[in-house]
Design an enzyme around this catalytic site. Structure first.
Site, PDB file in Angstrom:
ATOM      1  CG  ASP A  52      -2.117   0.868   1.120  1.00  0.00           C
ATOM      2  OD1 ASP A  52      -2.126   1.755   0.253  1.00  0.00           O
ATOM      3  OD2 ASP A  52      -3.068   0.674   1.884  1.00  0.00           O
ATOM      4  CG  ASP A  53      -0.412   4.855   0.223  1.00  0.00           C
ATOM      5  OD1 ASP A  53      -1.162   4.538  -0.718  1.00  0.00           O
ATOM      6  OD2 ASP A  53      -0.772   5.600   1.158  1.00  0.00           O
ATOM      7  CB  CYS A  91      -7.062   2.564  -1.667  1.00  0.00           C
ATOM      8  SG  CYS A  91      -5.729   3.310  -0.719  1.00  0.00           S
ATOM      9  CE  LYS A 144      -6.569   0.181   1.751  1.00  0.00           C
ATOM     10  NZ  LYS A 144      -5.661   1.324   1.552  1.00  0.00           N
ATOM     11  CG  HIS A 146     -10.413   0.787   0.807  1.00  0.00           C
ATOM     12  ND1 HIS A 146      -9.408   1.716   0.889  1.00  0.00           N
ATOM     13  CD2 HIS A 146     -11.588   1.469   0.994  1.00  0.00           C
ATOM     14  CE1 HIS A 146      -9.937   2.915   1.111  1.00  0.00           C
ATOM     15  NE2 HIS A 146     -11.260   2.793   1.183  1.00  0.00           N
ATOM     16  CB  SER A 182      -6.776   3.269   4.495  1.00  0.00           C
ATOM     17  OG  SER A 182      -6.816   3.146   3.094  1.00  0.00           O
ATOM     18  CG  HIS A 270      -2.286   3.777   3.976  1.00  0.00           C
ATOM     19  ND1 HIS A 270      -2.700   4.645   4.961  1.00  0.00           N
ATOM     20  CD2 HIS A 270      -3.046   4.058   2.885  1.00  0.00           C
ATOM     21  CE1 HIS A 270      -3.667   5.415   4.487  1.00  0.00           C
ATOM     22  NE2 HIS A 270      -3.901   5.081   3.224  1.00  0.00           N
ATOM     23  CG  ASN A 321      -1.881   4.175  -4.387  1.00  0.00           C
ATOM     24  OD1 ASN A 321      -2.975   3.739  -4.051  1.00  0.00           O
ATOM     25  ND2 ASN A 321      -1.037   4.691  -3.516  1.00  0.00           N
TER      26      ASN A 321
END
Length: 545
Positions: A52-53, A91, A144, A146, A182, A270, A321
């Protein structure tokens, strides 16, 4: 000498192995008795790990190499992709596209779902988990989701049809352990590192404290299947819980004599950042500690495949991302992909939520012992959209024929060292500019065209205003990774590229307009907020597991 995190991961897995040895012996005996199960196990296992991120520059660079020994090992044993892109720059749309192989304009998920979202990934959309489940795979998800947590939108929800005596799994995960969204969308009692800082969950109904970062009124829940087992969860123990659950599910599949799909959607990187077992971590060390923590979790999973002789296992690591720049020292690095045109002229950040390279070019590696050439690199233009058709191709499973797909089968790239990827790739608006989901950025070979630009919030504040471009800005990424200097619109190169860009974009938009598309419900209601004890202000339940 073993890296300390590698040693720790190995010790954890060996302990779990000993505790589950009886189940393993049961599996061996059952396989000897059942030839059909043995044939099923000749089909490959799949482990999809989604960070994530995470920034393109966070892995396999000199700055961070010492923090990620397990991911470095994956690179040495597999194929690294240097031009791999998340399907979106935020996300929910990225995850929906990965699971369905379809852009948000097709699958209906164009922006993020909220804590109180009533809906989720439209139920008429088909995930690769559902198709593999129907083909005899054991399917599990850790992490996660989402994509909706209310009612039928939960990843393991079963819908009972009238008088028919069976349950149909909508998204078809046999098991789920994780958070519904998140980790900054709810409070915890021991907050991680964030900017601005998160406060612990409110303990009193009379608290007058104003939240800065995370929401202090809604506690972050941990689900096991459809039950909240901990609220608020303890972020600092999450890595260990995920590792143990992942290994347990791999052994469950072995006990059943089934090949498995394990989808691990990490909370790392994240915010709020967290880690397990690193002493004396300062604010400036928080990101590298969390990166090492993520690496140890990947290591636990990889070591389990080796300890349990699961050689026929493909591991695919990628990101949803790019880095969240406004989080400053708690954000990752986009490497050379800095979106300089945006940051120097229009202002704002050029990573997460934008269609600049830093927003969607993500570190990616795939391993499969004996199948994928080790220590190789590919510069093929690829996307998270390609996971869906590639997995189905490798298992001989056909997708539904009543809809169209945006991903391509990259089996030849993985197994035969082909470097042929997408001829063109569209990047959807993800919050920085334009309408959510619109395809206004076009990649064509080494060129990239922007019909609209915009910056997300930068470190220190400030975001660039959306700006339409007619004709579009076009960059040559081979010569200008930073996307700093657009081509001269009067040049022959620009005019040649523009014609192809317009043709590709118009063809895709027409294809979507004539396709079987879905629409997500983004309605928000207080009753949809996950809470194990609605009468308690912050929703509290502990020691349930």
């Amino acid at each position: 000498n073993l890296h300390p995190r590698m040693a720790e991961a190995g010790f954890s897995v060996l302990l779990l192995f000993c505790s589950l040895l009886s189940g393993l012996m049961y599996y061996i005996n059952s396989c000897l008795e059942n030839g059909d199960k043995t044939n099923m196990r000749e089909r490959p296992n799949f482990i999809i790990v989604l960070a994530d991120d995470i920034g393109w520059g966070d892995l396999w660079t000199k700055q961070f190499d010492t923090n990620t020994p397990w991911l470095n090992l994956l690179k040495l044993e597999g194929k690294r992709f240097t031009d791999f892109h998340s399907p979106a720059s935020t996300c929910s749309p990225s995850r929906a596209a990965l699971l369905t192989g379809r852009h948000g304009l097709r699958n209906g998920v164009t922006h993020n779902f909220a804590v109180g979202s009533v809906g989720g990934l439209p139920l008429n959309e088909t995930t690769f988990a559902q198709l593999l489940h129907d083909a005899g795979y054991y399917t599990a998800m850790i992490g996660k989701w989402h994509l909706g947590h209310n009612g039928p939108f939960h990843p393991v929800h079963r819908v009972k049809y009238k008088a028919v005596i069976f349950y149909y799994q909508r998204y078809c995960f046999d098991y789920y352990l994780g958070i519904p969204y998140s980790n900054d969308m709810g409070c915890t009692d021991r907050p991680g590192f964030d900017l601005p800082s998160c406060f612990p969950c409110e303990q009193s109904k009379h608290s007058s404290r104003k939240p800065e970062g995370c929401d202090t009124k809604i506690a972050l829940p941990l689900f096991e299947n459809q039950t909240i087992v901990e609220q608020p969860l303890d972020l600092w123990n999450l890595t260990g819980q995920y590792a143990k659950a992942a290994v347990r599910q791999m052994l469950t599949a072995r006990d059943r004599g089934q090949p498995f799909l394990l989808y691990v959607a990490l909370a790392h990187m994240h915010v709020p950042l967290f880690h397990y077992g690193f002493p004396n971590v300062t604010v400036m060390d928080a990101y590298s500690a969390s990166l090492s923590d993520m690496d140890s979790l990947v290591g636990s999973i990889k070591l389990a495949t080796e300890a349990f002789s699961m050689k026929n296992t493909l591991i695919w690591f990628t990101g949803d991302n790019g880095p969240w720049e406004q989080k400053c020292q708690f954000a990752g690095s986009a490497g050379p992909f800095t979106g300089r045109w945006q940051t120097s002229r229009a202002g704002g950040g050029s990573a997460k939520r934008t269609t600049w390279e830093g927003g969607h070019r993500v570190p990616t590696v795939v391993t499969w012992p004996g199948k994928i050439s080790p220590n190789t690199t590919s510069s093929a233009l690829l996307s998270g959209l390609d996971i869906f058709p590639t997995i189905l191709s490798l298992t001989g499973v056909e997708p539904p024929s009543d809809r169209r797909y945006d991903g391509i089968d990259i089996t030849d790239v993985l197994l035969h060292d082909s470097d042929t990827g997408h001829e063109s790739l569209m990047h959807p608006n993800s919050g920085a500019a334009g309408q959510f989901g619109d395809l206004q950025t076009v990649r064509l070979g080494r060129h990239k065209a922007f019909y609209i630009t915009g910056g997300a919030e930068a470190c220190g504040g400030g975001s660039g205003k959306p700006e339409l471009h007619d004709p579009p800005l076009i960059f040559d990424l081979d010569k200008d990774k930073a996307e700093g200097s657009a081509l001269d619109p009067t040049s022959e190169e620009y005019q040649t590229v523009l014609k192809e860009v317009e043709r590709e974009r118009e063809a895709l938009l027409w294809d979507i307009a004539t396709d079987n598309v879905s629409s997500a419900d983004y309605t928000v209601a207080h009753t949809a907020v996950p809470c194990c004890q609605p009468h308690n202000r912050a929703c509290r339940c502990h020691s349930i597991r």
